[in-house]
Design an enzyme around this catalytic site. Structure first.
Site: not given
Ligand code: 5GP
Ligand code: ZN
Length: 117
Positions: A31-32, A89, A98, A102, A104
């Site tokens: 889970r996010d 993304n 990140v 990944h 979503h």
């Molecule tokens: P991005 O912005 O790279 O597409 O998505 C990164 C996602 O990772 C974001 O939706 C953010 O909320 C989630 N995220 C960041 N740090 C952590 C973490 O430590 N644990 C979890 N479960 N999600 C994280």
């Protein structure tokens, strides 16, 4: 393959806790931490690839496995009926924070337009 500075590699290793919802030999879903919808799950390969392009080039079968797990997560969350969204993304304009690839899995409410104007 792991990256010592990568938070998702640390989640794979169990060094950072996460709420895992699915696992295969090469893929995990969790889970996010900051969900944007009732269902917001991240699906990742356990091996570190920076983005979709790197994953697809290095291991297309693994890319397919990630997609299959994403669909399984959507079904397990019960959003496969009403509908859901899958996105990765990529890079600065894509809003990637990140740099461990990944996907979503988002759903559980009407998600609105795909991209903000
Ligand atoms: P991005 O912005 O790279 O597409 O998505 C990164 C996602 O990772 C974001 O939706 C953010 O909320 C989630 N995220 C960041 N740090 C952590 C973490 O430590 N644990 C979890 N479960 N999600 C994280
Ligand atoms: Zn990583």
């Amino acid at each position: 393959m792991t990256d010592a500075d990568c938070i998702f590699c640390k989640i794979v290793a169990g060094d950072i806790p996460s709420t895992q919802v699915r696992e295969t030999e090469r893929v995990i879903a969790f889970r996010d931490l900051y969900p944007k919808a009732p269902t917001h799950v991240l699906v990742i390969p356990k091996d570190h690839y920076a983005n979709v392009a790197e994953l697809a080039a290095a291991d297309p079968a693994l890319a397919g496995e990630v997609l299959a797990v994403a669909a399984e997560v959507a079904a397990a969350e019960g959003v496969d009926g009403p509908g859901w969204r899958l996105f990765a993304n990529t890079g600065a304009d894509g809003g990637q924070d990140v740099f461990h690839v990944h996907f979503h899995v988002v759903g559980g409410k009407p998600l609105g337009p795909m991209v903000a104007a």
